[in-house]
Design a protein around this motif. Sequence first.
Motif, PDB file in Angstrom:
ATOM      1  N   ARG A  20     -31.350  -0.934  33.001  1.00 29.44           N
ATOM      2  CA  ARG A  20     -32.828  -0.997  31.810  1.00 29.44           C
ATOM      3  C   ARG A  20     -34.631   0.458  32.124  1.00 29.44           C
ATOM      4  O   ARG A  20     -34.902   1.026  32.017  1.00 29.44           O
ATOM      5  CB  ARG A  20     -33.387  -1.845  31.634  1.00 29.44           C
ATOM      6  N   ARG A  54     -32.104   0.428  23.893  1.00 29.12           N
ATOM      7  CA  ARG A  54     -32.208  -0.884  23.306  1.00 29.12           C
ATOM      8  C   ARG A  54     -31.220  -1.272  23.553  1.00 29.12           C
ATOM      9  O   ARG A  54     -30.956  -2.670  23.178  1.00 29.12           O
ATOM     10  CB  ARG A  54     -32.442   0.091  21.809  1.00 29.12           C
ATOM     11  N   SER A  55     -29.405  -0.924  23.848  1.00 30.49           N
ATOM     12  CA  SER A  55     -28.760  -1.406  23.919  1.00 30.49           C
ATOM     13  C   SER A  55     -28.480  -2.492  25.010  1.00 30.49           C
ATOM     14  O   SER A  55     -28.184  -3.962  25.039  1.00 30.49           O
ATOM     15  CB  SER A  55     -27.635  -0.440  24.189  1.00 30.49           C
ATOM     16  N   THR A  57     -30.924  -3.975  26.531  1.00 32.90           N
ATOM     17  CA  THR A  57     -31.924  -4.702  25.882  1.00 32.90           C
ATOM     18  C   THR A  57     -31.767  -6.032  24.957  1.00 32.90           C
ATOM     19  O   THR A  57     -31.261  -7.055  25.589  1.00 32.90           O
ATOM     20  CB  THR A  57     -33.870  -4.351  25.398  1.00 32.90           C
ATOM     21  N   ARG A  58     -31.092  -5.746  23.903  1.00 34.45           N
ATOM     22  CA  ARG A  58     -29.955  -6.345  23.475  1.00 34.45           C
ATOM     23  C   ARG A  58     -28.467  -7.402  24.450  1.00 34.45           C
ATOM     24  O   ARG A  58     -28.758  -8.280  24.594  1.00 34.45           O
ATOM     25  CB  ARG A  58     -29.077  -5.610  22.031  1.00 34.45           C
ATOM     26  N   GLU A  59     -28.418  -6.361  25.284  1.00 33.46           N
ATOM     27  CA  GLU A  59     -27.288  -7.019  26.502  1.00 33.46           C
ATOM     28  C   GLU A  59     -27.684  -8.199  26.964  1.00 33.46           C
ATOM     29  O   GLU A  59     -26.899  -8.966  27.805  1.00 33.46           O
ATOM     30  CB  GLU A  59     -26.310  -5.976  27.029  1.00 33.46           C
ATOM     31  N   SER A  61     -30.482  -9.893  26.904  1.00 30.86           N
ATOM     32  CA  SER A  61     -31.064 -11.153  25.751  1.00 30.86           C
ATOM     33  C   SER A  61     -29.519 -12.293  25.852  1.00 30.86           C
ATOM     34  O   SER A  61     -29.649 -12.885  25.267  1.00 30.86           O
ATOM     35  CB  SER A  61     -31.544 -10.697  24.429  1.00 30.86           C
ATOM     36  N   GLU A  62     -28.464 -11.596  26.294  1.00 30.58           N
ATOM     37  CA  GLU A  62     -27.067 -12.275  25.135  1.00 30.58           C
ATOM     38  C   GLU A  62     -27.083 -13.405  26.816  1.00 30.58           C
ATOM     39  O   GLU A  62     -26.090 -14.174  26.514  1.00 30.58           O
ATOM     40  CB  GLU A  62     -26.066 -11.241  25.271  1.00 30.58           C
ATOM     41  N   GLU A 166     -39.553 -12.906  21.865  1.00 29.74           N
ATOM     42  CA  GLU A 166     -39.591 -11.413  22.281  1.00 29.74           C
ATOM     43  C   GLU A 166     -40.458 -10.276  21.422  1.00 29.74           C
ATOM     44  O   GLU A 166     -40.792 -10.699  20.547  1.00 29.74           O
ATOM     45  CB  GLU A 166     -38.161 -10.785  21.750  1.00 29.74           C
TER      46      GLU A 166
END
Length: 167
Positions: A20, A54-55, A57-59, A61-62, A166
């Motif tokens: 990131r 974005r990808s 960041t999503r990962e 968050s998981e 978020e």
Amino acid sequence: METSLSTGAPSTVESLTRQRAQLQDWLGRLGEVGSGVPSHVAERVRRDYEERLRSVTRELSEHRDSLVAELDDRRAELDDAEARRASAADDLEEARLRHLIGELEADAWEARRPELEAALAAGEEETAGIRAEVERLDALLREVPGGEPEAPAASGTPVAAAFAPEA
């Protein structure tokens, strides 16, 4: 119960955090070095970086829930280690006091002192190691979107029970 963090998620979170940061850096530099490049090419690269960001960041968050669980486990271990260290310090001070009062003679005190001091040193080392892990996990959690912990608890160890949504 073993969390996914015990099987490698911190390194995954650390890796995602580095990715990131790299993508954010590249996005920032894109505007600086984009002159002389056709605008449609620069825009295509920007869209690629933004989608990858974005990808990632999503990962990230998981992994928040497993990171919180691991952090809570380490905090519980820290509380136990601090209690053992405090008990070892009390045992040493009690023996020292009994020696100063005269209940423990010099040879008895000198015989017990190394063992008591070693127990205290071991407790301090264990506490320091666990505290470092708590701080590392806490710092990782701050890197995860929505992972900002609440203010530290009265015991001196931070609490990460609730998270801000978020933005």
